[in-house]
Design a protein around this motif. Sequence first.
Motif, PDB file in Angstrom:
ATOM      1  N   SER A  30       1.509  55.841  98.698  1.00 37.33           N
ATOM      2  CA  SER A  30       2.117  54.415  99.010  1.00 37.33           C
ATOM      3  C   SER A  30       2.061  53.394  98.159  1.00 37.33           C
ATOM      4  CB  SER A  30       1.305  53.771 100.352  1.00 37.33           C
ATOM      5  OG  SER A  30      -0.013  53.717 100.004  1.00 37.33           O
ATOM      6  N   ALA A  31       0.839  53.328  97.135  1.00 33.71           N
ATOM      7  CA  ALA A  31       0.794  52.508  96.016  1.00 33.71           C
ATOM      8  C   ALA A  31       1.826  52.797  94.898  1.00 33.71           C
ATOM      9  CB  ALA A  31      -0.705  52.834  95.463  1.00 33.71           C
ATOM     10  N   VAL A  32       2.082  54.335  94.812  1.00 35.28           N
ATOM     11  CA  VAL A  32       3.164  54.430  93.723  1.00 35.28           C
ATOM     12  C   VAL A  32       4.602  53.821  94.271  1.00 35.28           C
ATOM     13  CG1 VAL A  32       4.498  56.089  92.542  1.00 35.28           C
ATOM     14  CG2 VAL A  32       1.935  56.357  92.799  1.00 35.28           C
ATOM     15  N   SER A  33       4.891  54.077  95.544  1.00 38.71           N
ATOM     16  CA  SER A  33       6.082  53.505  96.048  1.00 38.71           C
ATOM     17  C   SER A  33       6.345  52.074  95.870  1.00 38.71           C
ATOM     18  CB  SER A  33       6.253  54.084  97.363  1.00 38.71           C
ATOM     19  OG  SER A  33       6.103  55.472  97.516  1.00 38.71           O
ATOM     20  N   SER A  34       5.253  51.384  96.383  1.00 34.67           N
ATOM     21  CA  SER A  34       5.143  49.689  96.380  1.00 34.67           C
ATOM     22  C   SER A  34       5.294  49.282  94.891  1.00 34.67           C
ATOM     23  CB  SER A  34       4.090  49.370  97.048  1.00 34.67           C
ATOM     24  OG  SER A  34       2.816  49.761  96.291  1.00 34.67           O
ATOM     25  N   THR A  35       4.730  50.050  94.025  1.00 31.29           N
ATOM     26  CA  THR A  35       4.973  49.342  92.558  1.00 31.29           C
ATOM     27  C   THR A  35       6.258  49.671  92.020  1.00 31.29           C
ATOM     28  OG1 THR A  35       2.670  50.049  92.059  1.00 31.29           O
ATOM     29  CG2 THR A  35       3.904  50.057  90.098  1.00 31.29           C
TER      30      THR A  35
END
Length: 289
Positions: A30-35
């Motif tokens: 989720s952190a990769v996607s949001s970035t």
Amino acid sequence: MDLRQMEVVVAVAEERGFTAAAQRLHVVQSAVSSTVRALERELGTPLFDRTTHRVSLTPAGEAFVPAARATLRAAEQARSAVDAARGQLRGRVTVGTMQGVWADLHRPLAALRAEHPGVVVRLRQGAVTDIRQALREGTVDLAVVALDRQQQRGLVTRLLAREEMVLVSAPGRVLGGAGPDGRFTLAEAARLPLVDFTPGWAIRLAVDRAFRAAAVERESTFEVNDIVAASELVRADLGVCVMPISIADRFPDLDKHRFDRHAPSWKVMVVQPRGEAPPAVAALLRHMA
């Protein structure tokens, strides 16, 4: 836009997926996607086409990723320059190599580790064509590979080793066609069941080149992409295999036969892009004598 966002986008592009990129960066998906979404909003355009089964770069992404890589490299070089000025060498070196190439690679790596423990080395293994492309893209800092003359264009090379290849057979196997001195011609070898490496492997390229030069046609009985798998097929007496003698020596139970003429050979070299090497890369190169 910041360096972390660039690093995330480059990781997604290279790993071809958000899950694999998250594993590489040691963060949750989720952190990769949001970035990525935040950067896409900032740029006003999507960088990736997302489907159920794959992730691919959009035209904007194709333009963005090489520039992001160059920026990340420049930032790494800036950090390394400051560390060097302080007498501390840090940084990351990505080394490309192929299976079976230069078994003594651990020696310069150990020397670098002892001299500069702050330098992190990543080994990236692949086919010669993939590594050459990675050198051009900057995703690999240097490589220990076997290239032919055409593949060396645009790169800086230094020879590390040159060696002949031998024909490897099952233990105690009596091979027909050998000369009185036990040596084989390529024509005699072509009559035997052959274990070949897959196209794109440096060993396969060198063997193909030798057979063409001798005007000998051959057919592969097996094709593998792993040295251990090749040795197991040979050990089971399912075929013979042509490989560099340094690799053949790793399997002392297998019999080795030399060629009497037109012997396949290869040259192992250290390869890097043109231009000044970053301090951490230069430090490793000094140990590759």
